[in-house]
Design an enzyme around this catalytic site. Structure first.
Site, PDB file in Angstrom:
ATOM      1  N   TRP A  13      26.859  -5.534  -5.140  1.00  0.00           N
ATOM      2  CA  TRP A  13      25.485  -5.697  -4.623  1.00  0.00           C
ATOM      3  C   TRP A  13      24.812  -4.337  -4.425  1.00  0.00           C
ATOM      4  O   TRP A  13      25.437  -3.412  -3.881  1.00  0.00           O
ATOM      5  CB  TRP A  13      25.538  -6.413  -3.278  1.00  0.00           C
ATOM      6  CG  TRP A  13      24.261  -6.336  -2.501  1.00  0.00           C
ATOM      7  CD1 TRP A  13      23.850  -5.306  -1.692  1.00  0.00           C
ATOM      8  CD2 TRP A  13      23.211  -7.307  -2.472  1.00  0.00           C
ATOM      9  NE1 TRP A  13      22.610  -5.587  -1.165  1.00  0.00           N
ATOM     10  CE2 TRP A  13      22.193  -6.808  -1.631  1.00  0.00           C
ATOM     11  CE3 TRP A  13      23.036  -8.555  -3.090  1.00  0.00           C
ATOM     12  CZ2 TRP A  13      21.024  -7.506  -1.363  1.00  0.00           C
ATOM     13  CZ3 TRP A  13      21.858  -9.246  -2.819  1.00  0.00           C
ATOM     14  CH2 TRP A  13      20.869  -8.735  -1.975  1.00  0.00           C
ATOM     15  N   ASN A  15      20.815  -2.798  -2.970  1.00  0.00           N
ATOM     16  CA  ASN A  15      19.386  -2.969  -2.663  1.00  0.00           C
ATOM     17  C   ASN A  15      18.752  -1.594  -2.546  1.00  0.00           C
ATOM     18  O   ASN A  15      19.172  -0.674  -3.265  1.00  0.00           O
ATOM     19  CB  ASN A  15      19.114  -3.942  -1.512  1.00  0.00           C
ATOM     20  CG  ASN A  15      19.766  -3.661  -0.189  1.00  0.00           C
ATOM     21  OD1 ASN A  15      20.970  -3.770  -0.054  1.00  0.00           O
ATOM     22  ND2 ASN A  15      18.993  -3.321   0.813  1.00  0.00           N
ATOM     23  N   ASP A  16      17.749  -1.439  -1.747  1.00  0.00           N
ATOM     24  CA  ASP A  16      16.848  -0.283  -1.684  1.00  0.00           C
ATOM     25  C   ASP A  16      17.339   1.058  -2.260  1.00  0.00           C
ATOM     26  O   ASP A  16      18.421   1.531  -1.894  1.00  0.00           O
ATOM     27  CB  ASP A  16      16.520   0.033  -0.220  1.00  0.00           C
ATOM     28  CG  ASP A  16      16.328  -1.192   0.629  1.00  0.00           C
ATOM     29  OD1 ASP A  16      16.398  -2.314   0.113  1.00  0.00           O
ATOM     30  OD2 ASP A  16      16.108  -1.028   1.836  1.00  0.00           O
ATOM     31  N   GLN A  32      21.453   1.337  -1.293  1.00  0.00           N
ATOM     32  CA  GLN A  32      22.218   0.426  -0.450  1.00  0.00           C
ATOM     33  C   GLN A  32      23.243  -0.262  -1.336  1.00  0.00           C
ATOM     34  O   GLN A  32      22.893  -0.852  -2.375  1.00  0.00           O
ATOM     35  CB  GLN A  32      21.272  -0.602   0.191  1.00  0.00           C
ATOM     36  CG  GLN A  32      20.331  -0.009   1.220  1.00  0.00           C
ATOM     37  CD  GLN A  32      21.055   0.306   2.510  1.00  0.00           C
ATOM     38  OE1 GLN A  32      21.322  -0.568   3.301  1.00  0.00           O
ATOM     39  NE2 GLN A  32      21.386   1.576   2.719  1.00  0.00           N
TER      40      GLN A  32
END
Ligand code: FRU
Length: 447
Positions: A13, A15-16, A32
């Site tokens: 995973w 993110n940002d 992230q």
């Protein structure tokens, strides 16, 4: 159907984007990252570097939660260079709820320093931890995502959060990036809906001050000025990219060594956790966009250098306003066209066998819309149309990048992104209908 030129690490995973910077010619992208799997959790900072922001090399994890100090997650943050050019990193530190350190009520802002000029590891320093006490009694919920910039002969920091039920950006100042003073709320939502503003950015661009934020919905921006008291006076406000949970969230900017202001965002998946677990990864980064101010408003172009990711273009000639091609699932389209009487329609990832189709439509009234119809093939189709308004001119500059499941479109410096999940193997046809156009199709290189 995996994206080729949109960055992601091999697995897990993301993110940002975090801590974007350029040091000794190398662009660094932190992000992230959950080392445990392909759904959100256990936030570390992953790391990649590049010479051009297109070809990335994944490096070992750079920032690891410091368990000895009760840290459980390293949330988002940014990089700021001091007057000697040394990079400093600021991020949000989250610990256990029982220790009063959960993300809603107990977030702290921590400082980390690189161990070397390759930024191979970022180590938490003892100095500079900011707590909610800095607000002198006011409680900011979901306080996070520091962005620090040089301003005058000191530094500004902005943080996101929620104050008295309103999402907001809060402003802090420091002479040296070590001691910080809370100043005031810089921008605030007019809705008291309890939704925090995340990942605020503040920067100077072509004589203006620009802010943007991710309010758990469409990413918005404002262009204006800062007065002597550091109050923000807004001249314009708009949508940075309407993709949100369907394709564009939590972007970050930085200034590179040539002085260019570059924007990069996270393109979340929207096909559900089960699909992410099956695939073993979730999330990609957007392509880098070069920001400027044009006509007092924010303008974004694709960062130069993307041509090296593509093969020689093919020029497509329209006949009676139409052309079709076997464009494949990875291509870039550049066109200049009139959109005056009839809409520009580009249908792509079309499958003759299943009927699934994705469409970019730009109407003469200035509405751009990305329609994703995989309903015939996908168990969990993402079909909500993604819309925004664009400014049309006599001859419009249109860019479309289709990179497997990642789609980014630009019309005259305004962007719209989305994720799309075509299922049929023959979802590779493209058809354009346009009033008049000069169209070039660049196949994206496989390697
Ligand atoms: C935005 C965000 C940030 C936070 C991070 C946690 O996507 O919620 O506000 O720092 O993700 O992963």
């Amino acid at each position: 159907m995996r994206p080729i030129i949109h960055y992601r690490p091999e697995a897990n995973w993301i993110n940002d984007p975090n801590g974007l910077c350029q040091v000794d010619g190398w662009y660094h992208l932190f992000y992230q990252y959950n080392p445990q799997g392909s759904v959100w959790g256990d936030m570390h900072w992953g790391h990649a570097r590049s010479r051009d922001m297109y070809r990335w090399e994944t490096l070992p994890i750079a920032l690891i939660p410091d368990a000895a100090r009760g840290e459980e997650h390293c949330f988002s943050g940014s990089c700021c260079k001091d007057e000697t050019g040394r990079p400093h990193f600021f991020y949000t530190s989250i610990g256990a709820k029982e220790a009063g350190r959960d993300c809603m009520d107990g977030a702290q802002q921590w400082h980390a320093e690189p161990v070397d000029s390759g930024l191979t590891r970022l180590i938490q320093t003892e100095a500079g931890a900011l707590t909610d006490a800095i607000h002198g009694g006011a409680h900011v919920r979901d306080w996070r995502d520091p962005c620090v910039i040089r301003y005058g002969d000191g530094y500004l920091m902005v943080l996101g959060g929620c104050l008295e039920g309103r999402g907001c950006i809060l402003l802090y100042t420091s002479p040296d990036m070590q001691t910080w003073t809370y100043r005031h709320v810089l921008l605030q939502s007019d809705k008291a809906d309890g939704v925090p503003w995340e990942c605020p950015n503040l920067f100077l661009l072509d004589g203006m001050v620009v802010a943007f934020w991710s309010p758990c919905a469409t990413v918005e921006y404002a262009v204006g000025t800062l007065d002597e008291q550091l109050r923000f006076h807004m001249a314009r406000k708009g949508v940075l990219d309407p993709g949100e949970w369907q394709g564009y969230y939590a972007p970050q900017t930085f200034r590179d060594e040539q002085g260019r202001t570059i924007l990069m965002g996270w393109m979340p998946e929207c096909d559900g956790d089960a699909a992410a677990i099956r695939r073993g990864w979730s999330g990609v980064m957007s392509l880098p966009r070069l920001l400027s101010i044009k006509d007092d408003d924010l303008h974004a172009e694709l960062l130069p250098g993307w041509e090296t990711m593509a093969d020689t273009p093919v020029t497509l000639a329209l006949s009676a306003g139409r052309v079709s091609a076997q464009a494949g699932q990875h291509f870039i389209l550049r066109m200049r066209c009139r959109i005056a009487e009839t809409p520009l329609v580009i249908r792509f990832l079309t499958s003759p066998s299943s009927g699934e189709v994705t469409e970019l439509r730009v109407s003469p009234d200035g509405e751009a819309c990305l329609v994703r119809d995989q309903s015939t093939t996908s168990a969990e189709p993402c079909t909500a149309p993604i819309r925004r308004t664009v400014m049309l001119v006599e001859e419009n500059d249109v860019f479309l990048c289709v990179d497997g499941t990642a789609v980014e479109c630009m019309v005259n410096g305004r962007w719209l992104s989305g994720r799309v999940y075509p299922q049929a193997a023959d979802a590779a046809k493209m058809e354009i209908s346009s009033e008049a156009a000069d169209v070039r199709l660049y196949p994206i290189r496989k390697a």
